[in-house]
Every structure is written in structure tokens, then in C-alpha cells.
Design a protein around this motif. Structure first.
Motif, PDB file in Angstrom:
ATOM      1  N   VAL A 284      -0.027   5.720  15.004  1.00  0.00           N
ATOM      2  CA  VAL A 284      -1.314   5.298  14.458  1.00  0.00           C
ATOM      3  C   VAL A 284      -1.128   4.747  13.052  1.00  0.00           C
ATOM      4  CG1 VAL A 284      -3.591   6.099  13.723  1.00  0.00           C
ATOM      5  CG2 VAL A 284      -2.630   6.894  15.881  1.00  0.00           C
ATOM      6  N   ARG A 285      -0.298   5.409  12.258  1.00  0.00           N
ATOM      7  CA  ARG A 285      -0.040   4.957  10.887  1.00  0.00           C
ATOM      8  C   ARG A 285       0.601   3.565  10.884  1.00  0.00           C
ATOM      9  NH1 ARG A 285       0.899   7.729   5.893  1.00  0.00           N
ATOM     10  NH2 ARG A 285       0.455   9.675   6.978  1.00  0.00           N
ATOM     11  N   GLN A 286       1.601   3.365  11.741  1.00  0.00           N
ATOM     12  CA  GLN A 286       2.271   2.060  11.806  1.00  0.00           C
ATOM     13  C   GLN A 286       1.325   0.981  12.312  1.00  0.00           C
ATOM     14  OE1 GLN A 286       5.737   2.694  14.197  1.00  0.00           O
ATOM     15  NE2 GLN A 286       6.890   3.663  12.540  1.00  0.00           N
ATOM     16  N   TYR A 287       0.482   1.319  13.281  1.00  0.00           N
ATOM     17  CA  TYR A 287      -0.467   0.351  13.821  1.00  0.00           C
ATOM     18  C   TYR A 287      -1.452  -0.088  12.740  1.00  0.00           C
ATOM     19  CZ  TYR A 287      -3.864  -1.812  16.931  1.00  0.00           C
ATOM     20  OH  TYR A 287      -4.704  -2.704  17.537  1.00  0.00           O
ATOM     21  N   ALA A 288      -1.988   0.874  11.997  1.00  0.00           N
ATOM     22  CA  ALA A 288      -2.943   0.547  10.935  1.00  0.00           C
ATOM     23  C   ALA A 288      -2.277  -0.252   9.829  1.00  0.00           C
ATOM     24  CB  ALA A 288      -3.558   1.822  10.378  1.00  0.00           C
ATOM     25  N   GLU A 289      -1.056   0.100   9.458  1.00  0.00           N
ATOM     26  CA  GLU A 289      -0.344  -0.645   8.423  1.00  0.00           C
ATOM     27  C   GLU A 289      -0.059  -2.075   8.860  1.00  0.00           C
ATOM     28  OE1 GLU A 289       3.133   1.551   7.341  1.00  0.00           O
ATOM     29  OE2 GLU A 289       1.993   2.978   6.111  1.00  0.00           O
ATOM     30  N   SER A 290       0.276  -2.282  10.129  1.00  0.00           N
ATOM     31  CA  SER A 290       0.547  -3.639  10.604  1.00  0.00           C
ATOM     32  C   SER A 290      -0.729  -4.486  10.574  1.00  0.00           C
ATOM     33  CB  SER A 290       1.142  -3.615  12.006  1.00  0.00           C
ATOM     34  OG  SER A 290       0.178  -3.191  12.952  1.00  0.00           O
ATOM     35  N   LYS A 291      -1.858  -3.888  10.927  1.00  0.00           N
ATOM     36  CA  LYS A 291      -3.124  -4.621  10.896  1.00  0.00           C
ATOM     37  C   LYS A 291      -3.522  -4.971   9.470  1.00  0.00           C
ATOM     38  CE  LYS A 291      -3.919  -4.855  15.215  1.00  0.00           C
ATOM     39  NZ  LYS A 291      -4.059  -6.111  15.920  1.00  0.00           N
ATOM     40  N   VAL A 292      -3.324  -4.052   8.550  1.00  0.00           N
ATOM     41  CA  VAL A 292      -3.667  -4.283   7.152  1.00  0.00           C
ATOM     42  C   VAL A 292      -2.725  -5.312   6.540  1.00  0.00           C
ATOM     43  CG1 VAL A 292      -3.639  -3.157   4.895  1.00  0.00           C
ATOM     44  CG2 VAL A 292      -4.819  -2.096   6.781  1.00  0.00           C
ATOM     45  N   ASP A 293      -1.466  -5.300   6.982  1.00  0.00           N
ATOM     46  CA  ASP A 293      -0.488  -6.248   6.469  1.00  0.00           C
ATOM     47  C   ASP A 293      -0.882  -7.684   6.807  1.00  0.00           C
ATOM     48  OD1 ASP A 293       1.869  -6.852   5.082  1.00  0.00           O
ATOM     49  OD2 ASP A 293       3.003  -7.007   6.952  1.00  0.00           O
ATOM     50  N   MET A 294      -1.571  -7.873   7.937  1.00  0.00           N
ATOM     51  CA  MET A 294      -2.030  -9.209   8.316  1.00  0.00           C
ATOM     52  C   MET A 294      -3.060  -9.754   7.326  1.00  0.00           C
ATOM     53  SD  MET A 294      -2.590  -8.914  12.380  1.00  0.00           S
ATOM     54  CE  MET A 294      -1.378  -8.195  13.434  1.00  0.00           C
ATOM     55  N   LEU A 295      -3.787  -8.861   6.670  1.00  0.00           N
ATOM     56  CA  LEU A 295      -4.826  -9.285   5.730  1.00  0.00           C
ATOM     57  C   LEU A 295      -4.251  -9.753   4.400  1.00  0.00           C
ATOM     58  CD1 LEU A 295      -7.390  -6.416   6.334  1.00  0.00           C
ATOM     59  CD2 LEU A 295      -7.495  -8.743   7.222  1.00  0.00           C
ATOM     60  N   SER A 296      -2.998  -9.453   4.144  1.00  0.00           N
ATOM     61  CA  SER A 296      -2.380  -9.798   2.857  1.00  0.00           C
ATOM     62  C   SER A 296      -2.361 -11.296   2.612  1.00  0.00           C
ATOM     63  CB  SER A 296      -0.959  -9.257   2.798  1.00  0.00           C
ATOM     64  OG  SER A 296      -0.956  -7.879   2.977  1.00  0.00           O
ATOM     65  N   LYS A 297      -2.290 -12.091   3.668  1.00  0.00           N
ATOM     66  CA  LYS A 297      -2.233 -13.544   3.494  1.00  0.00           C
ATOM     67  C   LYS A 297      -3.537 -14.104   2.915  1.00  0.00           C
ATOM     68  CE  LYS A 297      -3.638 -14.382   8.215  1.00  0.00           C
ATOM     69  NZ  LYS A 297      -3.271 -14.830   9.522  1.00  0.00           N
ATOM     70  N   LEU A 298      -4.636 -13.374   3.065  1.00  0.00           N
ATOM     71  CA  LEU A 298      -5.913 -13.830   2.519  1.00  0.00           C
ATOM     72  C   LEU A 298      -6.049 -13.519   1.033  1.00  0.00           C
ATOM     73  CD1 LEU A 298      -8.275 -12.779   5.425  1.00  0.00           C
ATOM     74  CD2 LEU A 298      -7.435 -15.063   4.899  1.00  0.00           C
ATOM     75  N   LEU A 299      -5.128 -12.748   0.498  1.00  0.00           N
ATOM     76  CA  LEU A 299      -5.146 -12.405  -0.918  1.00  0.00           C
ATOM     77  C   LEU A 299      -4.082 -13.207  -1.655  1.00  0.00           C
ATOM     78  CD1 LEU A 299      -5.414  -8.541  -0.536  1.00  0.00           C
ATOM     79  CD2 LEU A 299      -7.247 -10.122  -1.141  1.00  0.00           C
ATOM     80  N   ALA A 300      -4.191 -14.508  -1.612  1.00  0.00           N
ATOM     81  CA  ALA A 300      -3.158 -15.378  -2.157  1.00  0.00           C
ATOM     82  C   ALA A 300      -3.080 -15.302  -3.681  1.00  0.00           C
ATOM     83  CB  ALA A 300      -3.410 -16.818  -1.731  1.00  0.00           C
ATOM     84  N   GLY A 301      -4.210 -15.117  -4.363  1.00  0.00           N
ATOM     85  CA  GLY A 301      -4.213 -15.151  -5.818  1.00  0.00           C
ATOM     86  C   GLY A 301      -3.895 -13.825  -6.482  1.00  0.00           C
ATOM     87  N   VAL A 302      -3.645 -12.778  -5.715  1.00  0.00           N
ATOM     88  CA  VAL A 302      -3.425 -11.445  -6.274  1.00  0.00           C
ATOM     89  C   VAL A 302      -1.990 -11.012  -5.975  1.00  0.00           C
ATOM     90  CG1 VAL A 302      -4.219  -9.055  -6.248  1.00  0.00           C
ATOM     91  CG2 VAL A 302      -5.847 -10.902  -5.845  1.00  0.00           C
TER      92      VAL A 302
END
Length: 118
Positions: A16-34
Motif C-alpha cells: 500500500v505504501r509503495q502504491y501510494a508513493e508511486s501515485k504521488v510521484d506521478m504528480l511531481s511533474k505538475l510541480l515544475a516551478g518548485v
């Protein structure tokens, strides 16, 4: 990037931890300026009972610089709840990014119009 987990009434397994981390990692591309050091995710997983039976809830909060975004997902499994929260958070992040771009374009247009008047 820092990911904090909190689990209420749920066993937090490595899967569950790895699954949630992988999903959250996908959102990192939307934070280009940070920068990565300034980004943290708080994920809270819980299980509750409703009239229709047991449901799972996932709360995901993103702290990126001065921006704070929060989303909630519900589902019949932990993975479904995490997916729902990720989708909602992705939509919110895209909307915020669009607002920033619109404001920047308006500012550019105002400066151009002032320069043309000279």
C-alpha cells in the motif's frame, strides 16, 4: 520530496505504501516551478463504516513552497481511495497551474499595451 503516512484503523503494508508513493510521484511533474526539497506529501489512510458497508478514505495534502493543496478520495479498497484522491489532486493542480499562466499572460498583455501607447 518527503512523503508522510498516517494510518487509522488500517494496516499500512509495504504494498500500500509503495502504491501510494508511486501515485504521488506521478504528480511531481505538475510541480515544475518548485524544487524537490520544498515538496512534501501527507497521506492519511483510514477505514470507516457507512450504511453501505466498509469504505476506505485517502486524504492527500501537498505542500509545495507556499502552495497547499488537499484532496480526498473514497473507495471500496485502499487502492481505489488513493486513485480517487490522486485524480482529484491532479485536477486541482492543473487548475492552479492554469490560473498562474492566465495571470502571467494578462500581465504581459498589460505591459505590451502600455508600451504601445508611448
Amino acid at each position: 520530496m518527503l512523503v508522510n503516512f498516517k494510518a487509522s484503523n488500517v494496516d499500512l503494508t509495504d504494498d500500500v505504501r509503495q502504491y501510494a508513493e508511486s501515485k504521488v510521484d506521478m504528480l511531481s511533474k505538475l510541480l515544475a516551478g518548485v524544487e524537490d526539497e520544498n515538496v512534501s506529501y501527507d497521506i492519511e489512510l483510514s477505514k470507516g463504516k457507512q450504511n453501505s458497508g466498509e469504505t476506505y478514505r485517502a486524504d492527500i495534502t501537498v505542500h509545495a513552497g507556499s502552495t497547499r493543496l488537499h484532496a480526498v478520495g473514497h473507495g471500496e479498497s485502499l487502492n481505489a481511495a488513493v486513485d480517487g484522491a490522486k485524480d482529484d489532486l491532479e485536477r486541482r493542480m492543473r487548475r492552479e497551474k492554469g490560473k498562474d499562466m492566465t495571470l502571467m499572460r494578462r500581465g504581459k498583455q498589460a505591459i505590451k499595451s502600455m508600451l504601445r501607447m508611448d
